[in-house]
Design an enzyme around this catalytic site. Structure first.
Site, short mmCIF file in Angstrom:
data_model
loop_
_atom_site.label_atom_id
_atom_site.label_comp_id
_atom_site.label_asym_id
_atom_site.label_seq_id
_atom_site.Cartn_x
_atom_site.Cartn_y
_atom_site.Cartn_z
CB SER A 182 42.02 89.01 8.98
OG SER A 182 43.44 89.94 9.08
CB THR A 183 45.68 85.98 9.05
OG1 THR A 183 45.61 86.88 8.94
CG2 THR A 183 46.45 85.09 7.94
CG HIS A 209 41.60 92.85 8.51
ND1 HIS A 209 42.53 92.14 9.30
CD2 HIS A 209 41.47 93.87 8.73
CE1 HIS A 209 41.76 92.85 10.38
NE2 HIS A 209 40.44 93.47 10.00
CG MET A 303 47.76 87.00 11.83
SD MET A 303 49.06 87.21 10.87
CE MET A 303 49.22 86.20 10.60
CG ASP A 306 39.89 95.31 13.59
OD1 ASP A 306 39.72 96.13 13.85
OD2 ASP A 306 39.86 94.87 12.52
#
Length: 360
Positions: A182-183, A209, A303, A306
């Site tokens: 993600s991030t 994401h 973050m 998940d």
């Protein structure tokens, strides 16, 4: 006078309305902070030179210079400044955002297109800023589970230790590699894919994401940069060796096995999982079900939580499971939760993950 312990946030946008909207949203956060605004990049550079900026929220279209050029100046003034790009939800906006991430931005947030989107914008902005400002503190906190694991598994030691040989042997049994990220993800994926050996043949499935337009742009960029076959996944397509599949934004990606062959399934009518669609948990869980022990799962920077439960399912089925180390993460959220759940067999840096993959 600015207290040295305060977090310093700089908002850069030529729209005074947008500056005020963001400022008002950030005022509600609990962190001890001071917020600066700049309605053009020249003012932003002056304030960055006067104050040590912890976080900058940067627009793209501005007078004098665009957001991409400004990122370079801000990073030159203070390499430790975290930068979030405020992006347009368009195809050009996706391309610009990916360039911003490559130049040093750690994340992005989509500008609201109308009043109805303001509420979601403010919620996402608050969550991201809180995670980013707390990221350094979070990454310092090691649970007992993580400490125990990293004593043995935090380095491949040139692939000479028993642990390393075990990881290589398990990886060689894998018919697929599933990555949840993600991030801070796109630059990490670029680094991995550009450094894989030319004859790397295990198919890779990636949940990053991102919204729909962005995942297509990401696949195209990764394909161009890595000179590999990288594509946005399509429903029903057969999973082929040597291909890297990027999950489509706004749709969950899963796998299934039919008559001995593996196929991609896109699940449009399933709700968000852990506030995400696509979700890493959905991918990991389906890989656990259909590939069993013949798979590798890697959870990386991001973050939230998940992917942790799905990675644990993979581990319980005998698959190899790896979490990215805190030192190499932009945000040590998703990997930390997976480690705390006991879902990761190994905790490795990005460089060690690349070295491991190249041992196949």
């Amino acid at each position: 006078m600015v207290n040295k312990t305060m977090k310093r946030i700089l908002i850069v946008d030529d729209s005074e309305l947008m500056c005020e909207l963001i400022k008002e949203t950030l005022r509600g956060l609990e962190e001890d902070k001071v917020i600066f605004t700049a309605t053009n990049p020249l003012i932003a550079i002056r304030k960055a030179n006067l104050f040590k900026i912890d976080l900058a929220l940067v627009d793209y279209e501005m007078p004098y210079m665009n957001g991409l050029l400004l990122i370079g100046y801000l990073k030159e003034i203070n390499p430790l400044t975290k930068i979030v790009m405020v992006s347009a939800y368009t195809e050009p906006g996706a391309q610009i955002t990916l360039e911003a991430l490559a130049k040093g931005a750690i994340d992005y947030i989509l500008k609201p297109a109308n009043k109805e989107e303001f509420k979601e914008f403010k919620k996402e902005l608050s969550e991201k800023v809180q995670w980013i400002l707390a990221g350094r503190e979070l990454s310092r906190k090691k649970s007992k589970v993580e400490k125990d694991k990293t004593k043995v598994l935090n380095s491949l030691e040139g692939l000479k230790t028993y642990t390393s040989n075990y990881l290589v042997d398990k990886l060689r049994e894998s018919k697929v590699i599933a990555i949840g990220i993600s991030t801070g993800g796109p630059p990490v994926l670029e680094k991995i894919f550009t450094n894989l050996k030319k004859d790397f043949s295990i198919p890779i499935l990636v949940v990053q994401h991102m919204p729909p337009t962005f995942t297509k742009a990401l696949a195209e960029r990764l394909c161009k940069i890595s000179q590999r076959q990288v594509k946005e996944a399509e429903d029903g397509e057969k999973i082929e060796n040597g291909v890297i599949y990027i999950a489509k934004g706004g749709v969950h990606m899963a796998v299934e096995k039919i008559l001995g062959k593996y196929y991609i399934r896109l699940l449009e009518n399933v709700e968000k999982v852990n506030s995400h669609k696509p979700s890493c948990d959905i991918l990991f869980s389906s890989v656990a079900e259909w590939y069993g022990k013949n798979a590798t799962g890697i959870i990386m920077t991001g973050m939230g939580c998940d992917g942790a439960n799905g990675l644990l399912e993979m581990k319980n089925q005998g698959a190899l499971t790896i979490a990215q180390s805190k030192e190499s993460c932009v945000v040590f959220g998703m990997p930390r939760v997976a480690i705390e759940k006991g879902a990761a067999e190994a905790v490795l840096s990005t460089d060690d993950i690349i070295r491991l993959l190249n041992e196949v």
